[in-house]
Design an enzyme around this catalytic site. Structure first.
Site, mmCIF file in Angstrom:
data_model
loop_
_atom_site.group_PDB
_atom_site.id
_atom_site.type_symbol
_atom_site.label_atom_id
_atom_site.label_comp_id
_atom_site.label_asym_id
_atom_site.label_seq_id
_atom_site.Cartn_x
_atom_site.Cartn_y
_atom_site.Cartn_z
ATOM 1 N N GLY A 1 -76.639 -19.540 -57.909
ATOM 2 C CA GLY A 1 -77.411 -20.120 -56.824
ATOM 3 C C GLY A 1 -78.776 -20.607 -57.263
ATOM 4 O O GLY A 1 -79.263 -21.636 -56.772
ATOM 5 N N ASN B 1 -82.215 -13.395 -47.311
ATOM 6 C CA ASN B 1 -81.570 -12.383 -48.143
ATOM 7 C C ASN B 1 -82.136 -10.988 -47.954
ATOM 8 O O ASN B 1 -81.502 -10.001 -48.346
ATOM 9 C CB ASN B 1 -81.675 -12.776 -49.621
ATOM 10 N N GLY C 1 -71.188 -17.251 -56.255
ATOM 11 C CA GLY C 1 -69.916 -16.540 -56.159
ATOM 12 C C GLY C 1 -70.011 -15.039 -56.058
ATOM 13 O O GLY C 1 -69.191 -14.402 -55.394
ATOM 14 N N HIS C 2 -71.009 -14.443 -56.697
ATOM 15 C CA HIS C 2 -71.008 -12.978 -56.774
ATOM 16 C C HIS C 2 -71.382 -12.306 -55.458
ATOM 17 O O HIS C 2 -71.321 -11.077 -55.344
ATOM 18 C CB HIS C 2 -71.890 -12.477 -57.925
ATOM 19 N N THR D 1 -69.387 -27.624 -70.879
ATOM 20 C CA THR D 1 -67.968 -27.339 -70.700
ATOM 21 C C THR D 1 -67.764 -26.413 -69.507
ATOM 22 O O THR D 1 -68.445 -25.398 -69.368
ATOM 23 C CB THR D 1 -67.388 -26.680 -71.969
ATOM 24 N N CYS E 1 -83.288 -9.208 -56.282
ATOM 25 C CA CYS E 1 -83.419 -10.293 -57.255
ATOM 26 C C CYS E 1 -84.742 -10.226 -58.009
ATOM 27 O O CYS E 1 -84.946 -10.955 -58.961
ATOM 28 C CB CYS E 1 -83.300 -11.642 -56.555
#
Length: 389
Positions: free
Chosen positions: A69, A149, A198-199, A235, A322
């Site tokens: 994010g 958050n 995603g986490h 990649t 965080c």
């Protein structure tokens, strides 16, 4: 142990890991290669893109995979600033954004940009009217998070999006905490950019995405090869992208059920904890994330609170996980008007899909026990109340 820190991160879901494993082992082809073996990886990436897009009502071609994010937030803020500098140099955001937004804006201020940090009310809500008043002729971007958050308040994104569209200004929302947890439709909300991670929904740490509305161009953050339609070099992290796709599918499928369960558990937890004297819920009482309970317990330091909660078998956090290592109180709590000495006593309990009904009672009992213990030895607690009372 009861894990009540799902806003910090979540456990990797078994279904997600199962989907990822083939791409960590036998199916290791580079999706940019042309032969058939690599095509399995390319097809898996595109399937994941479809699943992520479904959660927010977007088109698959509008989803670009990132590492997290924070990268998505940096890409939007810096990319818009660079691309539209000839049009203006003014950005509007709020004072309670995630550091990935605030620190990026601070960086841009050193490059000559002007940033308006909007205030919030006692619940942590941004006023759409304040957004409107802050707009000037050189405003190029509005960025307001979908849900906070730390305190869980859900922002009036629809109203802000309408203002942005009316004024022809690009609109971004950091939806890291909201994605997969509450309904989102980027078209209905007039969102041009949306960041996700995603986490927070059951993938390993290290995968995110950015939604960019079709037709909008911003400068790249990472330069190199032609991956992600020439917009994000590097990649592709195929196993993690596949995991994000599966986690998004599961979140979308189970959202309504999870909202109902977690809202009921959160409500019961709040009611029980607020029976403790000198406690306060932070954030909006109802317009908040389903599983997030953020409270202030006066007369107690957050660090001692967390350590004692862990000794009782409860994983929680004090404010945001965080920015660990800081002894300063949360900028969010100070922004909603809490005094410095009271903001220190914050406790964030964030329930998730793996929590079972009944966990909220055990958590509340632990909070009651720990609060009594720490207040008994607190130098600022006397005769059943804080000394500043």
């Amino acid at each position: 142990m009861i894990y009540a820190d799902n806003s910090a991160t979540t456990k990797v879901k078994p279904e997600v890991l199962e989907k990822m494993l083939p791409f960590l082992q036998g199916q290791y082809g580079n999706p940019s290669s042309l032969y058939a073996f690599a095509y399995d990886s390319k097809r898996a990436v595109e399937n994941a893109r479809e699943e992520v897009a479904k959660v927010i009502g977007a088109k698959a071609r509008e989803i670009f995979f990132t590492s997290c994010g924070s990268e998505s937030n940096n890409w939007v803020i810096k990319g818009v600033a660079s691309k539209y500098r000839d049009k203006g140099n003014h950005i509007i955001t709020s004072c309670i954004e995630h550091p990935a937004i605030i620190q990026t804006c601070k960086y841009l201020e050193k490059q000559g940009f002007r940033v308006t940090y909007l205030p919030v009310d006692e619940y942590g809500s941004v006023s759409p009217e304040d957004v409107r008043k802050a707009i000037c002729e050189d405003t190029i971007l509005i960025s307001v998070m979908m849900a906070n958050n730390e305190i869980g308040t859900i922002q009036p994104i629809r109203e802000i999006g309408e203002i942005a569209k009316e004024k022809d200004i690009l609109f971004h929302t950091d939806a890291v905490q909201a994605f997969g947890h509450i309904p989102i439709n980027v078209d209905e909300l007039n969102i041009d950019f949306l960041s996700l991670s995603g986490h927070k929904i059951g993938t390993p740490k290290g995968i995110g995405a950015l939604y960019i509305r079709t037709g909008i161009k911003i400068d790249n953050l990472i330069h190199g090869g032609g991956q992600e339609k020439n917009r994000r070099a590097g990649t592709e992290n195929v196993p993690y992208i596949v995991g994000l796709g599966e986690a998004a599918r599961l979140a979308n499928e189970n959202m309504a059920k999870n909202i109902e369960k977690l809202t009921a558990m959160r409500t019961a937890l709040v009611e029980r904890v607020l029976k403790i004297p000198y406690t306060k819920l932070t954030g909006h009482p109802t317009n908040r994330l389903p599983g997030l309970c953020s409270i202030i317990i006066e007369g107690i330091e957050g660090e001692a609170l967390l350590l004692n909660m862990y000794n009782e078998g409860i994983c929680a956090s004090s404010g945001s996980a965080c920015s660990s290592g800081s002894l300063d109180p949360s900028h969010v709590l100070l922004s909603i008007g809490l005094p410095h000495h009271i903001a220190h006593g914050s406790l964030r309990l964030s329930l998730g899909e793996d929590n079972e009904p009944g966990d909220e009672i055990k958590i509340a009992e632990a909070v009651e026990k720990v609060a009594a213990r720490l207040r008994a030895m607190s130098p600022v607690w006397e005769n059943g109340k804080p000394m500043w009372e």
